[in-house]
Design an enzyme around this catalytic site. Sequence first.
Site, PDB file in Angstrom:
ATOM      1  N   SER A  17       0.804  -1.164  -0.004  1.00  0.00           N
ATOM      2  CA  SER A  17       0.015  -0.090  -0.150  1.00  0.00           C
ATOM      3  C   SER A  17       0.870   1.224  -0.049  1.00  0.00           C
ATOM      4  CB  SER A  17      -0.976  -0.154   1.236  1.00  0.00           C
ATOM      5  OG  SER A  17      -1.587   1.129   1.381  1.00  0.00           O
ATOM      6  N   ASN A  69      10.827   7.299   4.975  1.00  0.00           N
ATOM      7  CA  ASN A  69       9.504   8.125   4.357  1.00  0.00           C
ATOM      8  C   ASN A  69       8.819   8.476   5.557  1.00  0.00           C
ATOM      9  OD1 ASN A  69       6.629   7.001   4.010  1.00  0.00           O
ATOM     10  ND2 ASN A  69       8.276   5.287   4.097  1.00  0.00           N
ATOM     11  N   ILE A  71       5.420  10.238   4.746  1.00  0.00           N
ATOM     12  CA  ILE A  71       4.706  10.819   3.963  1.00  0.00           C
ATOM     13  C   ILE A  71       3.438  11.283   4.431  1.00  0.00           C
ATOM     14  CG2 ILE A  71       3.036  10.446   1.825  1.00  0.00           C
ATOM     15  CD1 ILE A  71       6.194  10.160   1.328  1.00  0.00           C
ATOM     16  N   CYS A 130      -2.324   3.584  14.078  1.00  0.00           N
ATOM     17  CA  CYS A 130      -2.731   4.415  14.675  1.00  0.00           C
ATOM     18  C   CYS A 130      -3.265   4.487  16.061  1.00  0.00           C
ATOM     19  CB  CYS A 130      -3.723   5.237  14.068  1.00  0.00           C
ATOM     20  SG  CYS A 130      -3.508   6.846  13.310  1.00  0.00           S
ATOM     21  N   LYS A 164      -2.737  -5.456   8.636  1.00  0.00           N
ATOM     22  CA  LYS A 164      -1.142  -4.766   8.241  1.00  0.00           C
ATOM     23  C   LYS A 164      -0.677  -4.726   9.563  1.00  0.00           C
ATOM     24  CE  LYS A 164       1.803  -3.319   5.363  1.00  0.00           C
ATOM     25  NZ  LYS A 164       1.724  -1.961   4.466  1.00  0.00           N
ATOM     26  N   GLY A 242       8.969  -6.432   2.391  1.00  0.00           N
ATOM     27  CA  GLY A 242      10.219  -5.902   3.295  1.00  0.00           C
ATOM     28  C   GLY A 242      11.282  -6.182   2.193  1.00  0.00           C
TER      29      GLY A 242
END
Length: 283
Positions: A17, A69, A71, A130, A164, A242
């Site tokens: 994703s 990253n 993002i 989250c 995930k 990965g």
Amino acid sequence: MPDFCGIELEHRVINASGTFDAIAARRVYGDALLEDFPFSAFVSKTITPEPRVGNEPQRIWETPAGMINSIGLPNKGLDGFLAEDLPQLADLPVPLIVSVMATGHEDFSRLVGEVEKRDEVAAIELNVSCPNVHSGLIVGEQPKETEALLEALRQLTDKPLIVKLTPNVASPADVAAAAEQGGADAVSLINTLKASAIDPVTGEPGIAAGHGGLSGPAVRPVAIAQVRAVAAAVSVPIVGMGGISSGADAKEFLAAGATLVAVGTESFRDPRAGNRVATELAA
């Protein structure tokens, strides 16, 4: 043809994703993209209940064996995705998996409830990285939180639910087992490893947020270890990822217990990496 949660795929290579923008790629390559699509299923960028602009640049920092990253999940939100992006993604010649993320059961339920109504969607991936706004705990870091979330969402859809997993915990296998217990149809791992970098010229953080997630070949040994551990703990299918950049890398993940593999960072360097990895794996 491999079967994944009842979905027939042409081969075992999908995308991670957020690492391949199929809509932008079609603008560049036109219908040629559809005629020779790099993956056997497509996982959307993660969508959240409301629109997000993402983090301030600098968002990406290259490392000797990958990249960091941060993002920040820029996206149009649920309504924007359903109205603008989903009709375009429905043109892809492969099954569509939609990735969703929220900060509580209510918002997760809203996302899953709306996405599952759409016939264009074959499966839903739950990005559980989250904090839960009610408990303050990261859902994907706490087995009991993960199990409770899956129990709530399992009632809302018959579509496959893929969890995930984050690698940034002591035991991803415990979280995976909890996800299975709660009703997950599959798990995917690994997400990025927590990382940071300093710009040697300025002495300032290379990422504006101060830290981000490391991906690419550097994380592959960690990913293999975690896939092996999760495979020993669950009976559901596993999407392993990965640092995959070749068919040999993909074969290593399958040997570790993965059912499918996902190409991520390599697609930034080579947009056709999915095709190449699948061809090499078959050979």
